[in-house]
Design a protein around this motif. Structure first.
Motif, short mmCIF file in Angstrom:
data_model
loop_
_atom_site.label_atom_id
_atom_site.label_comp_id
_atom_site.label_asym_id
_atom_site.label_seq_id
_atom_site.Cartn_x
_atom_site.Cartn_y
_atom_site.Cartn_z
N ALA A 61 -38.27 77.08 1.97
CA ALA A 61 -38.35 76.55 3.33
C ALA A 61 -39.74 75.97 3.54
O ALA A 61 -40.73 76.69 3.46
N THR A 62 -39.80 74.68 3.75
CA THR A 62 -41.10 74.04 3.96
C THR A 62 -40.94 72.88 4.93
O THR A 62 -39.89 72.25 4.98
N SER A 63 -41.98 72.63 5.69
CA SER A 63 -41.95 71.46 6.58
C SER A 63 -42.68 70.31 5.91
O SER A 63 -42.85 69.26 6.48
N LYS A 64 -43.16 70.53 4.65
CA LYS A 64 -44.14 69.60 4.10
C LYS A 64 -43.57 68.51 3.21
O LYS A 64 -44.15 67.44 3.11
N ILE A 65 -42.45 68.79 2.58
CA ILE A 65 -41.79 67.71 1.84
C ILE A 65 -40.30 67.74 2.15
O ILE A 65 -39.74 68.79 2.48
#
Ligand code: ADP
Ligand code: MG
Length: 608
Positions: A78-82
């Motif tokens: 879970a990431t908002s970055k890629i």
């Protein structure tokens, strides 16, 4: 027999994955600090208890998370970055795997308090071994606080492997330093067991390094600045006299990320060659900015190793810029026991442009066939150092030279030559090599490379410091060139004139050359110009050291005596003298070996 393959339960999978990301408390510190930086924090506090074994807490004033995001953040991947794999080549953040919080939550008791600017209430979350045990709204300020308690509480084997508090605290401090150095625009505090260890105000790179390493560091730093298309380098190296035997402070940052890179480390170390006492380590803090798509930071889970597209050029640029910085410092500040005349002028001085003065070489006869190597004896601007002067420079080295074997390159000394006063035993082999006998054996010099090295240092000096002599052509040379090539030459005109290359543009596709650098033969002009033009397509920033460096190297290559040309005795002697008066005589500007030294001892071995 029944089927035996089963999927691992999530919490077990998370624990295994956690092993990749979290090896020790310092790993947690690194991930949490980087998340805070990624969140745009301007103030970050790190609080540690028992070297992180009991508590690692990071508080930031960054952008915070919504309630849903706060829960999502602890899911694996879970990431908002890629959002897709292509984003990996355009990373603006430290994190991108979306693994850190999931991993930490699998092996510790984690609590999170977070709030975005636009929300009235924040979110409080408690997670143990990947399970959310509590979630509620909370009154808090903008930003995020994450506390990680009892690391490895459910993985006893790992907990057992943790080192003493001293060692783990050292590791944490190292991570803190790395993040802090790369981000002087962020204020950082660090306390351990209720004692404040660092309180770093927002500042610049130099001040940040000094705040971390102590006030005495300031006077020890030499700035390094370089900008090319491939990389922008800034930062500092430690003055050689402060180098110590203990492992030096050695920091590389690429796009604000701390990295380890043996090859680049070697580039820096080799720039210090000859300046450090044996076994002393250079100090450096170097910040490299490279285009995001020219570096792959994805090859190692904890991301301290990276891969560059063009490591060889990077090596050369790093080495040259550190050398340049050290050279400049040595000229400005101290005397390295060398005569200044032997220093290659790596300093780049902005000169007032004056109209070129053409000095005519009265001895020059365009009709004579200068088949043999012409020496610089008549060059007024280049004073050939008297052999006695550099003899003393290298005095005392010859005992050492008897210890080295054939493959090892050594600094050469006049006193190594068999008999300095009598005509040296010197001859040409295959119109390619110059052989000279030494007390300790013999020297095989590559004539083309040796001359290239000599010319390179002369030209660089001319371009950067002191104008070279021009030899005026009786019959100016007119060249028809494509318009774009003429414009490239015009852009380089100032620097070319410094070397003695004087020309006018008659039309937008005609160049008239009226003067040449004294060392350049007319017949080589088209070739040299072509190399210069081809090289300039690499588009190095104007006025940078690299551009001058490159121009000097290119011209030297074009002008050097070729393999296959015969040389007179005198020309060979001069070349050897000039070569060993060079700042660096062992390698060409391109890093190729100039000579080898074959010792009597190694010859003896061959006859065994
Ligand atoms: P990554 O950093 O690789 O994206 P993490 O597991 O470290 O993965 O974090 C997951 C996500 O949680 C991040 O992408 C970010 O959106 C959010 N996050 C983590 N820490 C913070 C923080 N201190 N402030 C704001 N958002 C955060
Ligand atoms: Mg992260």
């Amino acid at each position: 027999m029944s089927d035996i393959i089963r999927l691992l339960p999530d919490h077990v999978a998370n624990q295994i994955a956690a092993g990749e990301v979290v090896q020790r408390p310092a790993s947690v510190v690194k991930e949490l600090l980087e998340n805070a930086i990624d969140a745009g924090a301007t103030q970050i506090s790190l609080i540690i208890k028992d070297a992180g074994k009991t508590l690692v807490q990071v508080i930031d004033d960054g952008k915070g998370m919504s309630m849903t995001d706060a829960r999502m953040a602890f899911e694996r991947h879970a990431t908002s970055k890629i959002t897709n794999a292509n984003d990996l080549f355009d990373l603006h953040t430290k994190g991108f795997r979306g693994e850190a919080l999931a991993s930490v939550a699998a092996i510790a008791h984690v609590s999170l308090k977070t709030k975005r600017e636009e929300d009235d209430l924040g979110t409080f979350l408690e997670i143990e071994g990947s399970k959310v045990v509590n979630q509620e709204p909370v009154v808090t300020t903008k930003g995020t606080m994450i506390s990680v308690r009892n690391l490895f509480y459910n993985v006893p084997a790992r907990r057992k492997f943790l080192k003493s508090d001293n060692v783990e605290l050292r590791n944490i401090t190292d991570e803190f330093h790395r993040v802090a150095m790369a981000h002087p625009q962020v204020g950082l505090k660090f306390s351990s067991n209720d004692t404040e260890l660092f309180n770093l105000p927002i500042s610049n790179y130099r001040q940040r390094i000094v705040n971390i390493m102590g006030a005495k560091t300031n006077e020890k730093l030499v700035p390094v600045e370089e900008e090319t298309e491939l990389v922008k380098i800034s930062g500092f190296v430690g003055k050689p006299e402060f180098a110590r035997k203990t492992k030096g402070l050695q920091y590389f940052f690429v796009n604000d990320r701390f990295i380890k890179h043996n090859y680049l480390h070697h580039a820096v170390t080799s720039a210090f060659e000859g300046l450090l006492k044996e076994k002393n380590n250079p100090t450096y803090f170097l910040f490299l900015d490279v285009p995001k798509d020219s570096v792959d930071i994805n090859i190692h889970p904890t991301k301290t190793e990276v891969k560059f597209d063009d490591e060889h050029s990077l090596y050369a640029i790093v080495r040259a810029s550190v050398k340049h910085a050290l050279g400049q410092f040595s000229i400005n500040a101290i005397d390295f026991d060398k005569e200044p005349q032997y220093e290659v002028p790596y300093e780049y001085t902005k000169k007032n442009t004056s109209s070129p003065k053409i000095e005519v070489n009265p001895d020059f006869n365009p009709f004579s066939n200068t088949g043999s190597f012409s020496t610089n004896k008549s060059t007024p601007s280049y004073s050939k150092p008297a052999p006695q002067a550099w003899e003393s420079l290298y005095a005392g080295l010859d005992e050492a030279s008897t210890l080295v074997d054939e493959t090892e390159e050594v600094s050469m000394t006049t006193s190594m030559f068999e008999d300095e006063k009598v005509t040296r035993n010197i001859f040409q082999l295959q119109r390619k090599f110059i052989i000279s006998t030494l007390k300790s054996g013999m020297l095989v010099i590559h004539q083309n490379r040796a001359h290239e090295r000599v010319l390179y240092e002369q030209l660089l000096k001319h371009i950067t410091v002191q104008r070279g002599t021009s030899q005026q052509l009786l019959f100016p040379l007119r060249l028809n060139l494509p318009v774009d090539e003429v414009s490239i030459l015009t852009q380089l005109q100032d620097q070319l004139e410094q070397t003695g290359f004087i020309f006018k543009t008659l039309a937008n596709n005609v160049v008239e050359i009226v003067g040449l650098p004294i060392q350049l033969k007319e017949k080589h002009v088209p070739e040299v110009l072509e190399t210069i033009i081809r090289d300039s397509e690499l588009d190095l920033p104007k006025e940078s050291f690299s551009q001058s460096d490159r121009l000097a190297a290119t011209m030297a290559r074009g002008m050097a005596i070729r393999s296959g040309e015969s040389m007179s005795q005198e020309a060979m002697e001069n070349l050897v003298d000039e070569l060993f008066a060079c700042k660096e005589s062992e390698l060409t500007a391109q890093g190729k070996k100039v000579f080898i030294n074959i010792t009597g001892e190694s010859l003896n071995l061959k006859f065994n």
